[in-house]
Design a protein around this motif. Sequence first.
Motif, PDB file in Angstrom:
ATOM      1  N   THR A 289       0.842  -1.197   0.000  1.00  0.00           N
ATOM      2  CA  THR A 289       0.000   0.000   0.000  1.00  0.00           C
ATOM      3  C   THR A 289       0.873   1.241   0.000  1.00  0.00           C
ATOM      4  O   THR A 289       1.855   1.323   0.732  1.00  0.00           O
ATOM      5  CB  THR A 289      -0.923   0.022   1.233  1.00  0.00           C
ATOM      6  OG1 THR A 289      -1.777  -1.127   1.210  1.00  0.00           O
ATOM      7  CG2 THR A 289      -1.782   1.275   1.243  1.00  0.00           C
ATOM      8  N   GLU A 290       0.479   2.216  -0.820  1.00  0.00           N
ATOM      9  CA  GLU A 290       1.202   3.485  -0.912  1.00  0.00           C
ATOM     10  C   GLU A 290       0.217   4.625  -0.654  1.00  0.00           C
ATOM     11  O   GLU A 290      -0.826   4.702  -1.291  1.00  0.00           O
ATOM     12  CB  GLU A 290       1.809   3.622  -2.308  1.00  0.00           C
ATOM     13  CG  GLU A 290       2.465   4.951  -2.592  1.00  0.00           C
ATOM     14  CD  GLU A 290       2.892   5.092  -4.042  1.00  0.00           C
ATOM     15  OE1 GLU A 290       3.211   6.224  -4.443  1.00  0.00           O
ATOM     16  OE2 GLU A 290       2.889   4.075  -4.782  1.00  0.00           O
ATOM     17  N   ASN A 291       0.535   5.479   0.296  1.00  0.00           N
ATOM     18  CA  ASN A 291      -0.301   6.643   0.566  1.00  0.00           C
ATOM     19  C   ASN A 291      -0.054   7.669  -0.537  1.00  0.00           C
ATOM     20  O   ASN A 291       1.086   8.049  -0.796  1.00  0.00           O
ATOM     21  CB  ASN A 291       0.038   7.238   1.939  1.00  0.00           C
ATOM     22  CG  ASN A 291      -0.901   8.357   2.345  1.00  0.00           C
ATOM     23  OD1 ASN A 291      -1.010   9.373   1.665  1.00  0.00           O
ATOM     24  ND2 ASN A 291      -1.573   8.178   3.470  1.00  0.00           N
ATOM     25  N   ILE A 292      -1.123   8.105  -1.205  1.00  0.00           N
ATOM     26  CA  ILE A 292      -0.953   9.007  -2.346  1.00  0.00           C
ATOM     27  C   ILE A 292      -1.488  10.415  -2.105  1.00  0.00           C
ATOM     28  O   ILE A 292      -1.160  11.333  -2.857  1.00  0.00           O
ATOM     29  CB  ILE A 292      -1.610   8.427  -3.621  1.00  0.00           C
ATOM     30  CG1 ILE A 292      -3.087   8.106  -3.383  1.00  0.00           C
ATOM     31  CG2 ILE A 292      -0.843   7.201  -4.104  1.00  0.00           C
ATOM     32  CD1 ILE A 292      -3.836   7.673  -4.621  1.00  0.00           C
ATOM     33  N   CYS A 293      -2.307  10.593  -1.055  1.00  0.00           N
ATOM     34  CA  CYS A 293      -2.792  11.948  -0.789  1.00  0.00           C
ATOM     35  C   CYS A 293      -3.447  12.050   0.572  1.00  0.00           C
ATOM     36  O   CYS A 293      -3.953  11.081   1.132  1.00  0.00           O
ATOM     37  CB  CYS A 293      -3.781  12.407  -1.875  1.00  0.00           C
ATOM     38  SG  CYS A 293      -5.381  11.570  -1.855  1.00  0.00           S
TER      39      CYS A 293
ATOM     40  N   SER B  43      -3.481   1.998   6.497  1.00  0.00           N
ATOM     41  CA  SER B  43      -4.700   1.248   6.817  1.00  0.00           C
ATOM     42  C   SER B  43      -5.553   2.098   7.736  1.00  0.00           C
ATOM     43  O   SER B  43      -5.122   2.455   8.840  1.00  0.00           O
ATOM     44  CB  SER B  43      -4.357  -0.079   7.508  1.00  0.00           C
ATOM     45  OG  SER B  43      -5.520  -0.669   8.073  1.00  0.00           O
ATOM     46  N   MET B  44      -6.772   2.431   7.297  1.00  0.00           N
ATOM     47  CA  MET B  44      -7.661   3.239   8.121  1.00  0.00           C
ATOM     48  C   MET B  44      -8.083   2.477   9.371  1.00  0.00           C
ATOM     49  O   MET B  44      -8.200   3.064  10.442  1.00  0.00           O
ATOM     50  CB  MET B  44      -8.896   3.659   7.322  1.00  0.00           C
ATOM     51  CG  MET B  44      -8.615   4.599   6.151  1.00  0.00           C
ATOM     52  SD  MET B  44      -7.747   6.132   6.590  1.00  0.00           S
ATOM     53  CE  MET B  44      -8.940   6.928   7.676  1.00  0.00           C
ATOM     54  N   PHE B  45      -8.296   1.168   9.257  1.00  0.00           N
ATOM     55  CA  PHE B  45      -8.711   0.387  10.419  1.00  0.00           C
ATOM     56  C   PHE B  45      -7.643   0.423  11.505  1.00  0.00           C
ATOM     57  O   PHE B  45      -7.949   0.540  12.697  1.00  0.00           O
ATOM     58  CB  PHE B  45      -9.000  -1.054  10.008  1.00  0.00           C
ATOM     59  CG  PHE B  45     -10.392  -1.273   9.458  1.00  0.00           C
ATOM     60  CD1 PHE B  45     -11.009  -0.312   8.676  1.00  0.00           C
ATOM     61  CD2 PHE B  45     -11.090  -2.432   9.717  1.00  0.00           C
ATOM     62  CE1 PHE B  45     -12.278  -0.497   8.155  1.00  0.00           C
ATOM     63  CE2 PHE B  45     -12.366  -2.633   9.213  1.00  0.00           C
ATOM     64  CZ  PHE B  45     -12.966  -1.668   8.429  1.00  0.00           C
ATOM     65  N   SER B  46      -6.376   0.313  11.096  1.00  0.00           N
ATOM     66  CA  SER B  46      -5.291   0.387  12.078  1.00  0.00           C
ATOM     67  C   SER B  46      -5.283   1.752  12.749  1.00  0.00           C
ATOM     68  O   SER B  46      -5.030   1.870  13.953  1.00  0.00           O
ATOM     69  CB  SER B  46      -3.942   0.125  11.396  1.00  0.00           C
ATOM     70  OG  SER B  46      -3.877  -1.192  10.905  1.00  0.00           O
ATOM     71  N   TYR B  47      -5.569   2.778  11.957  1.00  0.00           N
ATOM     72  CA  TYR B  47      -5.617   4.132  12.507  1.00  0.00           C
ATOM     73  C   TYR B  47      -6.750   4.271  13.515  1.00  0.00           C
ATOM     74  O   TYR B  47      -6.566   4.847  14.600  1.00  0.00           O
ATOM     75  CB  TYR B  47      -5.785   5.129  11.366  1.00  0.00           C
ATOM     76  CG  TYR B  47      -5.753   6.571  11.799  1.00  0.00           C
ATOM     77  CD1 TYR B  47      -4.599   7.123  12.355  1.00  0.00           C
ATOM     78  CD2 TYR B  47      -6.872   7.388  11.635  1.00  0.00           C
ATOM     79  CE1 TYR B  47      -4.558   8.459  12.744  1.00  0.00           C
ATOM     80  CE2 TYR B  47      -6.839   8.714  12.023  1.00  0.00           C
ATOM     81  CZ  TYR B  47      -5.682   9.247  12.570  1.00  0.00           C
ATOM     82  OH  TYR B  47      -5.646  10.575  12.956  1.00  0.00           O
ATOM     83  N   TYR B  48      -7.924   3.722  13.193  1.00  0.00           N
ATOM     84  CA  TYR B  48      -9.050   3.823  14.110  1.00  0.00           C
ATOM     85  C   TYR B  48      -8.774   3.085  15.417  1.00  0.00           C
ATOM     86  O   TYR B  48      -9.232   3.503  16.483  1.00  0.00           O
ATOM     87  CB  TYR B  48     -10.319   3.260  13.459  1.00  0.00           C
ATOM     88  CG  TYR B  48     -10.752   4.010  12.211  1.00  0.00           C
ATOM     89  CD1 TYR B  48     -10.572   5.379  12.103  1.00  0.00           C
ATOM     90  CD2 TYR B  48     -11.339   3.344  11.143  1.00  0.00           C
ATOM     91  CE1 TYR B  48     -10.951   6.073  10.964  1.00  0.00           C
ATOM     92  CE2 TYR B  48     -11.731   4.025  10.003  1.00  0.00           C
ATOM     93  CZ  TYR B  48     -11.534   5.390   9.918  1.00  0.00           C
ATOM     94  OH  TYR B  48     -11.909   6.072   8.794  1.00  0.00           O
ATOM     95  N   ARG B  49      -8.034   2.002  15.327  1.00  0.00           N
ATOM     96  CA  ARG B  49      -7.714   1.244  16.541  1.00  0.00           C
ATOM     97  C   ARG B  49      -6.863   2.064  17.506  1.00  0.00           C
ATOM     98  O   ARG B  49      -6.901   1.848  18.722  1.00  0.00           O
ATOM     99  CB  ARG B  49      -7.029  -0.076  16.176  1.00  0.00           C
ATOM    100  CG  ARG B  49      -7.971  -1.076  15.503  1.00  0.00           C
ATOM    101  CD  ARG B  49      -7.320  -2.424  15.255  1.00  0.00           C
ATOM    102  NE  ARG B  49      -8.267  -3.334  14.613  1.00  0.00           N
ATOM    103  CZ  ARG B  49      -8.175  -3.740  13.348  1.00  0.00           C
ATOM    104  NH1 ARG B  49      -7.154  -3.336  12.589  1.00  0.00           N
ATOM    105  NH2 ARG B  49      -9.065  -4.551  12.833  1.00  0.00           N
ATOM    106  N   GLU B  50      -6.089   3.006  16.964  1.00  0.00           N
ATOM    107  CA  GLU B  50      -5.316   3.890  17.827  1.00  0.00           C
ATOM    108  C   GLU B  50      -6.236   4.789  18.659  1.00  0.00           C
ATOM    109  O   GLU B  50      -5.834   5.311  19.708  1.00  0.00           O
ATOM    110  CB  GLU B  50      -4.369   4.759  16.992  1.00  0.00           C
ATOM    111  CG  GLU B  50      -3.281   3.966  16.267  1.00  0.00           C
ATOM    112  CD  GLU B  50      -2.416   4.846  15.384  1.00  0.00           C
ATOM    113  OE1 GLU B  50      -2.499   6.094  15.520  1.00  0.00           O
ATOM    114  OE2 GLU B  50      -1.654   4.289  14.570  1.00  0.00           O
TER     115      GLU B  50
END
Length: 242
Positions: free
Chosen positions: A101-105, A165-172
């Motif tokens: 996965t590559e963050n593009i924006c 990963s948005m899910f990983s972010y939400y877990r924070e």
Amino acid sequence: MIAISVNKETLIVDDLMQEILMKKRSPGSKLPSENELADKYHVPRFTARNALNKLEERGYIYSKQGKGRFLNNESIQIQLSLTGKVSFTEKMENMGYELKTENICCERITYDPTIFRILNVDEKEEVFQIGRLRYIDEEPIAIHYSFVSRSKFPNIVVDGPNILSMFSYYREYGINQFASNKTLLSVTFPTSEEQEMLSSKSMVPLIVVESDCIDAETGNVLEHTKIVYRSDRFKYDITMDA
């Protein structure tokens, strides 16, 4: 004369497509040359060339300079769930795919009544689009866009450019159980930017999946999601989680 050429061109495309669909040609095999097709169908060479160009635009074949045209490799079959209980990253890794996965924006969007309504924020709110480009086996497969409000995630401006990963972010934030409401599927053609990112041809359609990710414990909408998938190199087994 022009009408006859167009009809012959369509015939060439249809015949070659039939051979591809019936698996009479194996992936990577070389297709007949423009001259061979012109002789076979008794047409000018440009008619044969146009037919091959159409197949290439649709993503079925590719060119090698000085060597001819070849049939693309078989599509990779990927199972997609239409619910948001499990992240895309986890789904692909659980199925054994090599995912990158590559963050593009990470950018603030202008007011969009549909997205703002879904996120339950007013037009004065700051809403950000987080984009990630997904690769499977080093080949681009999809672009994921997540729309989130700054009121729910105050650090999104700083954190956003690093999110994979948005899910990983939400877990924070202590959110661990996810759900989704209805999912919408549609088909579109890629913009020039999407063509470049996905290594896709202009006439190859994209599958668009739109849904919302919800905190299952509170019922609050975390994000609106829009995902565009390539349709030429991948087959999708669409399923619903129980």
